[in-house]
Scaffold this active site. Structure first.
Site, mmCIF file in Angstrom:
data_model
loop_
_atom_site.group_PDB
_atom_site.id
_atom_site.type_symbol
_atom_site.label_atom_id
_atom_site.label_comp_id
_atom_site.label_asym_id
_atom_site.label_seq_id
_atom_site.Cartn_x
_atom_site.Cartn_y
_atom_site.Cartn_z
ATOM 1 N N GLY A 147 4.922 1.587 4.840
ATOM 2 C CA GLY A 147 6.254 2.179 4.721
ATOM 3 C C GLY A 147 7.285 1.277 4.062
ATOM 4 O O GLY A 147 8.011 1.712 3.146
ATOM 5 N N SER A 192 3.430 -1.821 10.448
ATOM 6 C CA SER A 192 4.879 -1.889 10.646
ATOM 7 C C SER A 192 5.479 -3.258 10.314
ATOM 8 O O SER A 192 6.412 -3.718 10.971
ATOM 9 C CB SER A 192 5.251 -1.473 12.076
ATOM 10 O OG SER A 192 4.857 -0.124 12.299
ATOM 11 N N HIS A 210 -9.580 1.460 4.960
ATOM 12 C CA HIS A 210 -8.300 1.661 5.643
ATOM 13 C C HIS A 210 -8.497 2.641 6.805
ATOM 14 O O HIS A 210 -9.287 3.585 6.689
ATOM 15 C CB HIS A 210 -7.252 2.200 4.660
ATOM 16 C CG HIS A 210 -5.874 2.158 5.235
ATOM 17 N ND1 HIS A 210 -5.416 3.114 6.105
ATOM 18 C CD2 HIS A 210 -4.876 1.260 5.097
ATOM 19 C CE1 HIS A 210 -4.179 2.799 6.476
ATOM 20 N NE2 HIS A 210 -3.825 1.684 5.872
ATOM 21 N N GLY A 221 2.526 2.718 10.803
ATOM 22 C CA GLY A 221 3.492 3.805 10.615
ATOM 23 C C GLY A 221 4.211 4.197 11.895
ATOM 24 O O GLY A 221 4.897 5.213 11.940
ATOM 25 N N GLU A 237 -6.824 5.048 7.814
ATOM 26 C CA GLU A 237 -6.594 6.462 7.469
ATOM 27 C C GLU A 237 -7.837 7.061 6.813
ATOM 28 O O GLU A 237 -8.139 8.237 6.996
ATOM 29 C CB GLU A 237 -5.352 6.574 6.563
ATOM 30 C CG GLU A 237 -4.079 6.375 7.376
ATOM 31 C CD GLU A 237 -2.909 5.771 6.628
ATOM 32 O OE1 GLU A 237 -2.910 5.770 5.377
ATOM 33 O OE2 GLU A 237 -1.982 5.277 7.302
ATOM 34 N N ASN A 277 0.877 -1.174 0.000
ATOM 35 C CA ASN A 277 0.000 0.000 0.000
ATOM 36 C C ASN A 277 0.918 1.229 0.000
ATOM 37 O O ASN A 277 1.455 1.600 1.037
ATOM 38 C CB ASN A 277 -0.902 -0.019 1.238
ATOM 39 C CG ASN A 277 -1.766 1.228 1.333
ATOM 40 O OD1 ASN A 277 -1.799 2.046 0.402
ATOM 41 N ND2 ASN A 277 -2.464 1.386 2.445
ATOM 42 N N TRP A 278 1.069 1.811 -1.172
ATOM 43 C CA TRP A 278 2.005 2.953 -1.293
ATOM 44 C C TRP A 278 1.447 4.227 -0.662
ATOM 45 O O TRP A 278 2.163 5.208 -0.523
ATOM 46 C CB TRP A 278 2.333 3.214 -2.762
ATOM 47 C CG TRP A 278 3.253 2.189 -3.387
ATOM 48 C CD1 TRP A 278 3.802 1.087 -2.783
ATOM 49 C CD2 TRP A 278 3.734 2.188 -4.739
ATOM 50 N NE1 TRP A 278 4.595 0.409 -3.675
ATOM 51 C CE2 TRP A 278 4.568 1.057 -4.881
ATOM 52 C CE3 TRP A 278 3.538 3.027 -5.849
ATOM 53 C CZ2 TRP A 278 5.209 0.756 -6.087
ATOM 54 C CZ3 TRP A 278 4.175 2.721 -7.044
ATOM 55 C CH2 TRP A 278 5.005 1.597 -7.161
ATOM 56 N N LYS A 279 0.165 4.216 -0.341
ATOM 57 C CA LYS A 279 -0.495 5.427 0.187
ATOM 58 C C LYS A 279 -0.218 6.602 -0.775
ATOM 59 O O LYS A 279 -0.125 6.386 -1.973
ATOM 60 C CB LYS A 279 -0.047 5.689 1.625
ATOM 61 C CG LYS A 279 -0.239 4.433 2.499
ATOM 62 C CD LYS A 279 -0.079 4.666 3.960
ATOM 63 C CE LYS A 279 -0.297 3.349 4.707
ATOM 64 N NZ LYS A 279 -0.198 3.478 6.144
ATOM 65 N N GLU A 309 -5.475 -4.438 10.748
ATOM 66 C CA GLU A 309 -4.455 -3.397 10.887
ATOM 67 C C GLU A 309 -4.713 -2.606 12.171
ATOM 68 O O GLU A 309 -5.501 -1.642 12.160
ATOM 69 C CB GLU A 309 -4.509 -2.439 9.697
ATOM 70 C CG GLU A 309 -4.174 -3.078 8.375
ATOM 71 C CD GLU A 309 -3.538 -2.091 7.404
ATOM 72 O OE1 GLU A 309 -2.464 -2.388 6.904
ATOM 73 O OE2 GLU A 309 -4.105 -1.006 7.179
HETATM 74 P P1 13P Z 1 2.962 0.673 7.805
HETATM 75 O O1 13P Z 1 3.477 -0.617 7.227
HETATM 76 O O2 13P Z 1 3.693 1.877 7.326
HETATM 77 O O3 13P Z 1 2.834 0.595 9.292
HETATM 78 O O4 13P Z 1 1.471 0.869 7.238
HETATM 79 C C1 13P Z 1 0.576 -0.177 7.343
HETATM 80 C C2 13P Z 1 -0.605 0.144 6.535
HETATM 81 O O5 13P Z 1 -1.344 1.062 6.857
HETATM 82 C C3 13P Z 1 -0.839 -0.641 5.320
HETATM 83 O O6 13P Z 1 -2.103 -0.407 4.795
#
Ligand code: 13P
Length: 254
Positions: free
Chosen positions: A233, A211, A94, A172, A96, A9-11, A166
């Site tokens: 990340g 993470s 998600h 993150g 976020e 997931n590159w966000k 998650e």
């Molecule tokens: P991280 O791997 O940066 O913690 O993010 C997880 C995430 O939100 C994947 O969708």
């Protein structure tokens, strides 16, 4: 042998140059393996670029869809548009989006249904906040997130869906849920689904996200109820992402 999903997931990250380097690197290191599905979810603007660049064994997903089919919704992208672009997967719910863009359980259920109507496989994200964990609400939060989707759609849609657990506090932050903590929630997710359908409960892929990195992925993927990772990340760094993939590869070869 269980199938493992390694999902990037590159966000909201990347640009044409860095994407090309990253995908070329992944193409070189990821081999055809019937037991591993590697999926890259870039921002919408780069879906076409990644579709062109990626090796055929790699799949592409989007990070969100509109809860509406089409019409006057400025700035939105519909499931039918993603299907039109030959996208296979879509991340839905998600944390976020739940936190920053008001994606409620009701909206998430609509998105989940529209993903299916447009032949996209949804990766439905669930997970508790730090405060919810500290106050012992982890399972009840995850339960209400999953049940609200089942009850507004139908359990049969989960035959062709993926769930990603998650925990918000692990996203993150560098703080991963231990493999035992993750496994416990994954086990409970299957128990929740068992109330509806035993077969779906045992067969649905449940990914862990929060993470995940090259060092912790093997322990996570070894757990009986964990079917891979949704990686933020670490998916932006080719070497780290490939280490995660290779951890999966070693397990499928054992
Ligand atoms: P991280 O791997 O940066 O913690 O993010 C997880 C995430 O939100 C994947 O969708």
């Amino acid at each position: 042998m269980k199938k493992l999903f390694i999902v990037a997931n590159w966000k909201m990250n990347g640009n044409k140059i860095s994407n090309e380097q990253l995908v070329n690197y992944i193409n070189e290191k990821v081999y055809e393996n019937p037991n591993i599905e590697v999926i890259i979810c870039p921002p919408f603007t780069y879906l076409t670029q990644i579709l062109k660049l990626k090796a055929t064994r790699i799949k592409v997903g989007a990070q969100n869809i509109s809860e509406s089919q089409n019409g006057a919704f400025t700035g939105e992208i519909s499931g039918s548009m993603l299907q039109d672009m030959n996208i296979d997967y879509v991340i839905i719910g998600h944390s976020e989006r739940r936190q920053m863009y008001s994606d409620t359980n009701t909206i998430i259920a609509q998105k989940f249904e529209l993903a299916h109507q447009n032949n996209l496989i949804p990766i439905l994200c669930v997970g508790e906040s730090l405060n919810e964990r500290k106050t012992g609400q982890t399972i009840s939060v995850v339960e209400s997130q999953i049940k609200s989707v089942i009850e507004s759609t139908c359990i049969e849609l989960f035959t062709k869906s993926i769930i990603a657990y998650e925990p918000v506090w692990a996203i993150g932050t560098g703080e991963t849920a231990s493999s035992e903590q993750a496994e416990e929630v994954h086990f409970n997710i299957r128990s929740i689904l068992k109330e509806y359908d035993l077969n779906i409960a045992t067969s649905i892929p449940i990914l862990y996200g929060g993470s995940v990195n090259g060092a912790n992925s093997k322990d996570l993927f070894t757990m009986g109820n964990i079917n891979g990772g949704l990686i933020g990340g670490a998916s932006l760094n080719g070497e780290e992402f490939v280490k995660i993939y290779q951890a999966a590869e070693r397990l499928t070869n054992e």
